[in-house]
Scaffold this motif. Structure first.
Motif, PDB file in Angstrom:
ATOM      1  N   ASP A  61       0.870  -1.182   0.000  1.00 19.74           N
ATOM      2  CA  ASP A  61       0.000   0.000   0.000  1.00 19.74           C
ATOM      3  C   ASP A  61       0.910   1.236   0.000  1.00 19.74           C
ATOM      4  N   PRO A  62       1.154   1.818  -1.197  1.00 19.18           N
ATOM      5  CA  PRO A  62       2.102   2.931  -1.281  1.00 19.18           C
ATOM      6  C   PRO A  62       1.736   4.108  -0.371  1.00 19.18           C
ATOM      7  N   ALA A  63       0.443   4.332  -0.148  1.00 17.83           N
ATOM      8  CA  ALA A  63       0.048   5.457   0.717  1.00 17.83           C
ATOM      9  C   ALA A  63       0.474   5.187   2.160  1.00 17.83           C
ATOM     10  N   ALA A  64       0.329   3.940   2.599  1.00 18.45           N
ATOM     11  CA  ALA A  64       0.718   3.584   3.971  1.00 18.45           C
ATOM     12  C   ALA A  64       2.237   3.677   4.119  1.00 18.45           C
ATOM     13  N   VAL A  65       2.952   3.237   3.104  1.00 21.14           N
ATOM     14  CA  VAL A  65       4.421   3.300   3.139  1.00 21.14           C
ATOM     15  C   VAL A  65       4.862   4.768   3.157  1.00 21.14           C
ATOM     16  N   ALA A  66       4.234   5.583   2.301  1.00 28.58           N
ATOM     17  CA  ALA A  66       4.602   7.005   2.230  1.00 28.58           C
ATOM     18  C   ALA A  66       4.343   7.699   3.567  1.00 28.58           C
ATOM     19  N   ALA A 107       9.366  -2.995  -3.535  1.00 29.48           N
ATOM     20  CA  ALA A 107       8.084  -2.275  -3.401  1.00 29.48           C
ATOM     21  C   ALA A 107       8.263  -1.036  -2.530  1.00 29.48           C
ATOM     22  N   VAL A 108       8.969  -1.189  -1.420  1.00 22.67           N
ATOM     23  CA  VAL A 108       9.148  -0.045  -0.510  1.00 22.67           C
ATOM     24  C   VAL A 108      10.006   1.037  -1.167  1.00 22.67           C
ATOM     25  N   SER A 109      11.070   0.604  -1.853  1.00 21.46           N
ATOM     26  CA  SER A 109      11.994   1.604  -2.404  1.00 21.46           C
ATOM     27  C   SER A 109      11.455   2.275  -3.665  1.00 21.46           C
ATOM     28  N   ALA A 110      10.311   1.819  -4.163  1.00 18.56           N
ATOM     29  CA  ALA A 110       9.690   2.486  -5.325  1.00 18.56           C
ATOM     30  C   ALA A 110       8.848   3.688  -4.902  1.00 18.56           C
ATOM     31  N   VAL A 111       8.595   3.830  -3.597  1.00 15.20           N
ATOM     32  CA  VAL A 111       7.697   4.904  -3.124  1.00 15.20           C
ATOM     33  C   VAL A 111       8.487   6.227  -3.040  1.00 15.20           C
ATOM     34  N   PRO A 112       8.030   7.272  -3.772  1.00 11.50           N
ATOM     35  CA  PRO A 112       8.801   8.521  -3.850  1.00 11.50           C
ATOM     36  C   PRO A 112       9.165   9.120  -2.491  1.00 11.50           C
ATOM     37  N   GLU A 113       8.258   9.045  -1.494  1.00  8.27           N
ATOM     38  CA  GLU A 113       8.538   9.630  -0.171  1.00  8.27           C
ATOM     39  C   GLU A 113       9.694   8.890   0.508  1.00  8.27           C
ATOM     40  N   VAL A 114       9.798   7.593   0.266  1.00  2.00           N
ATOM     41  CA  VAL A 114      10.916   6.813   0.819  1.00  2.00           C
ATOM     42  C   VAL A 114      12.205   7.254   0.135  1.00  2.00           C
ATOM     43  N   ARG A 115      12.156   7.378  -1.187  1.00  2.56           N
ATOM     44  CA  ARG A 115      13.374   7.742  -1.929  1.00  2.56           C
ATOM     45  C   ARG A 115      13.870   9.138  -1.545  1.00  2.56           C
ATOM     46  N   SER A 116      12.941  10.108  -1.403  1.00  2.00           N
ATOM     47  CA  SER A 116      13.426  11.467  -1.131  1.00  2.00           C
ATOM     48  C   SER A 116      14.051  11.509   0.264  1.00  2.00           C
ATOM     49  N   ARG A 117      13.464  10.776   1.209  1.00  2.00           N
ATOM     50  CA  ARG A 117      14.018  10.750   2.566  1.00  2.00           C
ATOM     51  C   ARG A 117      15.427  10.126   2.565  1.00  2.00           C
ATOM     52  N   ILE A 118      15.554   8.979   1.917  1.00  2.00           N
ATOM     53  CA  ILE A 118      16.828   8.253   1.931  1.00  2.00           C
ATOM     54  C   ILE A 118      17.880   9.002   1.100  1.00  2.00           C
ATOM     55  N   THR A 119      17.454   9.604   0.003  1.00  2.00           N
ATOM     56  CA  THR A 119      18.399  10.370  -0.834  1.00  2.00           C
ATOM     57  C   THR A 119      18.988  11.525  -0.036  1.00  2.00           C
ATOM     58  N   ARG A 120      18.160  12.178   0.763  1.00  2.00           N
ATOM     59  CA  ARG A 120      18.654  13.291   1.593  1.00  2.00           C
ATOM     60  C   ARG A 120      19.747  12.794   2.559  1.00  2.00           C
ATOM     61  N   LEU A 121      19.479  11.652   3.204  1.00  2.00           N
ATOM     62  CA  LEU A 121      20.479  11.069   4.126  1.00  2.00           C
ATOM     63  C   LEU A 121      21.784  10.795   3.379  1.00  2.00           C
ATOM     64  N   GLN A 122      21.656  10.246   2.181  1.00  2.00           N
ATOM     65  CA  GLN A 122      22.847   9.863   1.393  1.00  2.00           C
ATOM     66  C   GLN A 122      23.681  11.084   1.031  1.00  2.00           C
ATOM     67  N   ARG A 123      23.013  12.149   0.615  1.00  2.00           N
ATOM     68  CA  ARG A 123      23.758  13.365   0.224  1.00  2.00           C
ATOM     69  C   ARG A 123      24.446  13.992   1.434  1.00  2.00           C
ATOM     70  N   THR A 124      23.799  13.933   2.604  1.00  2.00           N
ATOM     71  CA  THR A 124      24.404  14.481   3.817  1.00  2.00           C
ATOM     72  C   THR A 124      25.678  13.704   4.163  1.00  2.00           C
ATOM     73  N   LEU A 125      25.597  12.367   4.075  1.00  2.00           N
ATOM     74  CA  LEU A 125      26.773  11.547   4.385  1.00  2.00           C
ATOM     75  C   LEU A 125      27.900  11.807   3.393  1.00  2.00           C
ATOM     76  N   ALA A 126      27.556  11.929   2.117  1.00  2.00           N
ATOM     77  CA  ALA A 126      28.592  12.161   1.095  1.00  2.00           C
ATOM     78  C   ALA A 126      29.250  13.519   1.312  1.00  2.00           C
ATOM     79  N   ALA A 127      28.452  14.522   1.629  1.00  2.00           N
ATOM     80  CA  ALA A 127      29.002  15.872   1.804  1.00  2.00           C
ATOM     81  C   ALA A 127      29.908  15.944   3.026  1.00  2.00           C
ATOM     82  N   GLY A 128      29.668  15.047   4.015  1.00  2.00           N
ATOM     83  CA  GLY A 128      30.443  15.097   5.255  1.00  2.00           C
ATOM     84  C   GLY A 128      31.656  14.184   5.258  1.00  2.00           C
ATOM     85  N   ALA A 129      31.920  13.492   4.156  1.00  2.00           N
ATOM     86  CA  ALA A 129      33.058  12.550   4.130  1.00  2.00           C
ATOM     87  C   ALA A 129      34.346  13.344   3.907  1.00  2.00           C
ATOM     88  N   PRO A 130      35.267  13.330   4.882  1.00  2.00           N
ATOM     89  CA  PRO A 130      36.410  14.235   4.800  1.00  2.00           C
ATOM     90  C   PRO A 130      37.313  14.002   3.585  1.00  2.00           C
TER      91      PRO A 130
END
Ligand SMILES: Nc1ncnc2c1ncn2[C@@H]1O[C@H](COP(=O)(O)OP(=O)(O)O)[C@@H](O)[C@H]1O
Ligand SMILES: Nc1ccn([C@H]2C[C@H](O)[C@@H](COP(=O)(O)OP(=O)(O)O)O2)c(=O)n1
Length: 235
Positions: A61-66, A107-130
């Motif tokens: 249920d993409p709405a429940a996942v989102a 199924a979970v990783s196809a939901v846009p709200e999941v992707r935008s949340r996880i993508t944000r985490l990924q960019r933060t980690l990449a930007a902070g890698a010395p």
């Protein structure tokens, strides 16, 4: 004339490709040898999937996942010698490799709200890698880090990928045969490549490496060679 000192700029390496092509093994080794951070983005999608399954959320249920996507706190360790992942403080590095999570993660990783949340985490980690980072997944070169210094897209025949995965699962006490593993891999490839938001895809400027006939060591050396080549070019 005063000598100019050049600060080494952090190097960002994106490694994408389907399951069983060698992304995790290659990325960990390259990061360790070059002294860079390492990010397994598949582990993050697996972690949020594990949390949804544990909480009884209907992952079809993409709405429940989102609606639940922003709730769990996912923390990724970036040491290539000791990759770690926790959800709300619990170490989930074992449970996220289970068959239930593997079957639900597309199924979970196809939901846009999941992707935008996880993508944000990924960019933060990449930007902070010395010193820089090797990030591996499905959409790192296309979406998460489109300005990466080097983009690699790993491929391998379905037969080689299935044999590798089946071998690995046997080592972990599982018993799926190569044929069943092959079918499951191809089903996940189709779902990951066919989703609307940020599908599994090779970036236009990625270098494709077919690992079917290569040993892991050969793949690692090829990637390190490409990093060196890239450094020479920007010097
Ligand atoms: N070139 C290779 N030749 C043989 N086995 C490999 C090779 N690359 C990786 N493997 C093995 O295949 C399995 C899957 O590799 P992994 O790095 O987890 O792939 P991915 O992250 O792309 O799913 C692991 O057991 C790994 O040791
Ligand atoms: N950048 C990423 C990484 C993984 N995913 C999704 C799609 C994948 O089927 C799952 C699991 O990825 P993971 O890299 O752990 O899978 P394998 O270990 O290669 O089988 O997560 C994604 O959508 N985007």
């Amino acid at each position: 004339m005063a000598a100019t000192t050049q600060e080494a700029h952090p190097v960002v390496i994106a490694i994408d490709g389907p399951s069983g092509t060698g992304k995790s093994s290659t990325s960990k080794a390259v990061a360790a040898r070059l002294g860079l951070d390492y990010l397994d983005t598949g582990a993050q999608y697996r972690a949020i999937t594990w949390w949804m399954l544990s909480g009884g959320i209907d992952i079809h249920d993409p709405a429940a996942v989102a609606a639940a996507a922003s709730k769990p706190e996912i923390v990724s360790g970036t040491d290539p010698l000791a990759p770690a992942i926790t959800v709300d403080g619990t170490d989930v590095s074992g449970p996220i490799r289970g068959q239930d999570v593997t079957a639900a993660v597309s199924a979970v990783s196809a939901v846009p709200e999941v992707r935008s949340r996880i993508t944000r985490l990924q960019r933060t980690l990449a930007a902070g890698a010395p010193r820089g980072i090797v990030a591996e997944g499905r959409d790192i070169g296309t979406t998460v880090l489109p300005d990466a210094d080097l983009k690699i897209f790993l491929t391998a025949s379905p037969e080689a990928r299935a044999a590798r995965r089946s071998n690995e699962l046997k080592g972990n006490g599982g018993t799926p045969g190569v044929a069943a593993t092959r079918e499951a891999l191809l089903k996940r490839d189709a779902a990951d490549s066919g989703r609307t938001t940020s599908p599994l895809a090779k970036a236009g400027d990625a270098i494709e490496v077919d690992t079917t006939e290569l040993t892991l060591e050969q793949v690692i050396e090829r990637v390190i060679g490409l990093v060196e080549e890239r450094k020479q070019r920007v010097r």
